[in-house]
Design a protein around this motif. Sequence first.
Motif, PDB file in Angstrom:
ATOM      1  N   SER A 264       0.848  -1.178   0.000  1.00 29.62           N
ATOM      2  CA  SER A 264       0.000   0.000   0.000  1.00 29.62           C
ATOM      3  C   SER A 264       0.894   1.242   0.000  1.00 29.62           C
ATOM      4  N   THR A 265       0.323   2.368  -0.396  1.00 25.39           N
ATOM      5  CA  THR A 265       1.123   3.592  -0.520  1.00 25.39           C
ATOM      6  C   THR A 265       1.733   4.017   0.810  1.00 25.39           C
ATOM      7  N   ASN A 266       1.072   3.686   1.915  1.00 20.32           N
ATOM      8  CA  ASN A 266       1.637   4.090   3.211  1.00 20.32           C
ATOM      9  C   ASN A 266       2.803   3.203   3.637  1.00 20.32           C
ATOM     10  N   GLN A 267       3.166   2.247   2.805  1.00 23.01           N
ATOM     11  CA  GLN A 267       4.358   1.463   3.063  1.00 23.01           C
ATOM     12  C   GLN A 267       5.562   1.978   2.266  1.00 23.01           C
ATOM     13  N   THR A 268       5.395   3.069   1.570  1.00 25.37           N
ATOM     14  CA  THR A 268       6.525   3.748   0.950  1.00 25.37           C
ATOM     15  C   THR A 268       7.447   4.245   2.050  1.00 25.37           C
ATOM     16  N   SER A 269       8.697   3.781   2.009  1.00 25.64           N
ATOM     17  CA  SER A 269       9.608   4.073   3.111  1.00 25.64           C
ATOM     18  C   SER A 269      10.989   3.541   2.789  1.00 25.64           C
ATOM     19  N   MET A 270      11.939   3.822   3.701  1.00 25.17           N
ATOM     20  CA  MET A 270      13.249   3.188   3.662  1.00 25.17           C
ATOM     21  C   MET A 270      13.204   2.013   4.626  1.00 25.17           C
ATOM     22  N   TYR A 271      13.640   0.856   4.150  1.00 26.57           N
ATOM     23  CA  TYR A 271      13.660  -0.353   4.982  1.00 26.57           C
ATOM     24  C   TYR A 271      15.106  -0.762   5.252  1.00 26.57           C
TER      25      TYR A 271
END
Lengths: 114, 115
Positions: free
Chosen positions: A82-89
């Motif tokens: 989902s778009t709210n999982q756009t992040s640095m991992y």
Amino acid sequence: DVKVTQSSRYLVKRTGEKVFLECVQDMDHENMFWYRQDPGLGLRLIYFSYDVKMKEKGDIPEGYSVSREKKERFSLILESASTNQTSMYLCASSLSQETKNIQYFGAGTRLSVL
Amino acid sequence: AQTVTQSQPEMSVQEAETVTLSCTYDTSENNYYLFWYKQPPSRQMILVIRQEAYKQQNATENRFSVNFQKAAKSFSLKISDSQLGDTAMYFCAFMKHSITDKLIFGTGTRLQVFP
């Protein structure tokens, strides 16, 4: 030197796709971790594993799962991105000894979900 | 639950000067560890310094030293003789005594070193 390798530096995925982030360490560490890093929020623990096939939820496990079939490899799975999982991992590993409880980090995977 | 607070989102310092980054934490534990990690731009996060709570002596690593005040739950990082390569995000982190090595991070301080 300890090496923690994350399979991708950058990933672009579409909403609803199943996403796999892979992490491999070469120092026989028992503990492995997955974090997400967002501006102003620091690093937040998603899941960690203290042995093969063992896993525990961190602070923000919703929407994620993990797999650790071999000691050196720890995978983070986004079942339906989902778009709210756009992040640095960020992946990390550590040796489970009190005097050596330093976490070693991979270079990170910047995931964009469109 | 433990919390870590870094109240300075951004700081800057001139090359060769000294800068101190602040960190406070909250815990009811007596045995724990504190860390400062550095994340240079587009590069890997690395450990700067580690402190064991039961040790009174402040940890030092070359130009990096800490001021650990256990009663005040304060753990500041001092960087002496700042270098351009010190430009990075700095994270303070807490780990309670356990076999799982779980870290709790602060929100970070972005340090810019100017020539």
